[in-house]
Design a protein around this motif. Structure first.
Motif, PDB file in Angstrom:
ATOM      1  N   SER A 117      12.526   4.223  -3.866  1.00 20.07           N
ATOM      2  CA  SER A 117      13.094   5.332  -4.608  1.00 20.07           C
ATOM      3  C   SER A 117      13.955   6.192  -3.687  1.00 20.07           C
TER       4      SER A 117
ATOM      5  N   PRO B 201       3.218   6.061  -0.076  1.00 18.08           N
ATOM      6  CA  PRO B 201       4.461   6.337  -0.806  1.00 18.08           C
ATOM      7  C   PRO B 201       5.561   6.906   0.093  1.00 18.08           C
TER       8      PRO B 201
ATOM      9  N   GLU C  80       4.927  12.400  -7.742  1.00 13.43           N
ATOM     10  CA  GLU C  80       4.725  11.500  -8.874  1.00 13.43           C
ATOM     11  C   GLU C  80       4.204  10.151  -8.395  1.00 13.43           C
ATOM     12  N   GLN C  81       4.802   9.661  -7.316  1.00 11.65           N
ATOM     13  CA  GLN C  81       4.403   8.362  -6.777  1.00 11.65           C
ATOM     14  C   GLN C  81       2.985   8.405  -6.211  1.00 11.65           C
TER      15      GLN C  81
ATOM     16  N   TYR D   4       3.601   3.725 -10.562  1.00 15.86           N
ATOM     17  CA  TYR D   4       4.933   4.334 -10.416  1.00 15.86           C
ATOM     18  C   TYR D   4       5.996   3.267 -10.155  1.00 15.86           C
ATOM     19  N   GLN D   5       7.091   3.352 -10.885  1.00 11.13           N
ATOM     20  CA  GLN D   5       8.208   2.425 -10.711  1.00 11.13           C
ATOM     21  C   GLN D   5       9.321   3.119  -9.908  1.00 11.13           C
ATOM     22  N   SER D   6       9.874   2.427  -8.917  1.00 10.51           N
ATOM     23  CA  SER D   6      10.907   3.026  -8.063  1.00 10.51           C
ATOM     24  C   SER D   6      12.136   3.389  -8.899  1.00 10.51           C
TER      25      SER D   6
END
Length: 333
Positions: free
Chosen positions: A150, A137, A300-301, A307-309
């Motif tokens: 992100s 990540p 979170e990622q 997980y969505q960017s």
């Protein structure tokens, strides 16, 4: 060196039980757990982090890449990231890259070998191709790196526009801009904001824009050359606070009184700007908040495989200090 077998022997349990207690996995009788923890404390046992990371596939380490540790903006940012990651049990690693792709590549290779869990990166040189090869990540901070990554940034363009509008509101009629290096994304955004407000003015000249490269000494020299060629300039929007302090130094060396003869506003909101004489008016970023949010998003990622960017943009705030005239004051030339 104390081993897990030593702990198990002293507590009278198996090594598997010691492992379950330490990792918080599976059920362990409370009295047995107490014996294990007592043995760990008595023997001052510390697990081998490398072995644990190889076993779990996680190291509990987070890295932050910054381009210039000498710029006070980045240590203030790093403090926020460190606070959040340490609170969640992660070890924090700070990597100074000088915005050099070779150093970034070296750090990335080393950190992947050590199974680092995630990286927050401030960079204007890292390539999308290189990022695509990284399987851990990553969050971009201060600058947007790629469409699918992100990021946490601020409203650089609108903040720059507000800075120039403010200079106009206090009576400045010839406003220059000292910008950062060409390859840095937020340099371009802040310059766009400046141009939005001045490009249609009949007094505007392209030579009112000079680069200070985001460095104190470079900005000092750039300011002195600028005001020598264009003594009519009565306001300067500076691309970051470190350069803003350099501009104040240059003005003093030229014998130009700030703010009586020249108003100066910068961008960032670092604590250094409060300590200068005069203190520096600035468009302040919420530095701690953006660093903390980047760390939260990275965690979170790390913990969510789905997980969505996302992109989050914070708003800068005008902080009026002594380097700009008060509204309604006359210009003393």
């Amino acid at each position: 060196m104390t081993t897990i077998k030593d702990v198990a022997k002293l507590a009278g349990v198996s090594t598997a039980t010691v492992s379950r207690v330490m990792n918080g996995t599976g059920y362990v009788n409370p009295s047995t757990k107490k014996k294990v923890n007592s043995a760990i404390k008595q023997l001052d046992y510390r697990p081998n982090d490398v072995a644990r990371s190889l076993f779990k596939g996680k190291s509990k380490m987070i890295a932050l890449f910054v381009p210039d540790i000498m710029n006070p903006f980045f240590p203030e940012l790093a403090r926020a990231v460190e606070d959040v990651t340490n609170h969640h049990g992660y070890t924090f690693i700070l990597c100074n890259t000088d915005d050099e792709i070779e150093k970034e590549q070296t750090y990335l290779n080393a950190l992947q070998q050590k199974s680092v869990d995630g990286i927050i990166i401030v960079s204007s040189t890292i390539t999308k191709e290189l990022i695509s090869k990284i399987k851990i990540p990553i969050i971009a901070l201060d600058r947007i790196i790629g469409a699918n990554m992100s990021s946490v940034t601020v409203n650089n363009r609108e903040g720059a526009r507000e800075a120039v509008r403010y200079l106009k509101s206090i009576g400045c009629q010839r406003i220059a801009h000292i910008c950062g290096p060409d390859h840095v994304i937020n340099t371009a955004e802040r310059m766009k904001g400046y141009l939005d407000e001045v490009k249609d003015e009949d007094w505007f000249l392209s030579s009112y824009i000079v680069s200070g490269e985001y460095y104190f000494q470079t900005a000092t020299q750039a300011m002195k050359k600028l005001l020598t060629v264009h003594p009519e300039i009565d306001g300067i929007f500076v691309g970051n606070d470190l350069m803003g302090v350099g501009v104040l130094k240059g003005a003093k060396e030229l014998g130009i009184r700030v703010p009586d003869e020249l108003s100066v506003i910068a961008f960032d909101g670092i604590m250094l700007g409060e300590t200068t004489t005069p203190s520096l008016t600035t468009m302040a970023q919420p530095i701690y908040e953006i660093g903390a949010r980047a760390a939260e998003m990275l965690l979170e990622q790390i913990n969510d495989s789905k997980y969505q960017s996302k992109r989050e943009e914070f708003t800068v705030q005008l902080i009026e200090r002594q380097s700009t005239r008060k509204r309604g004051e006359s210009i003393d030339r």
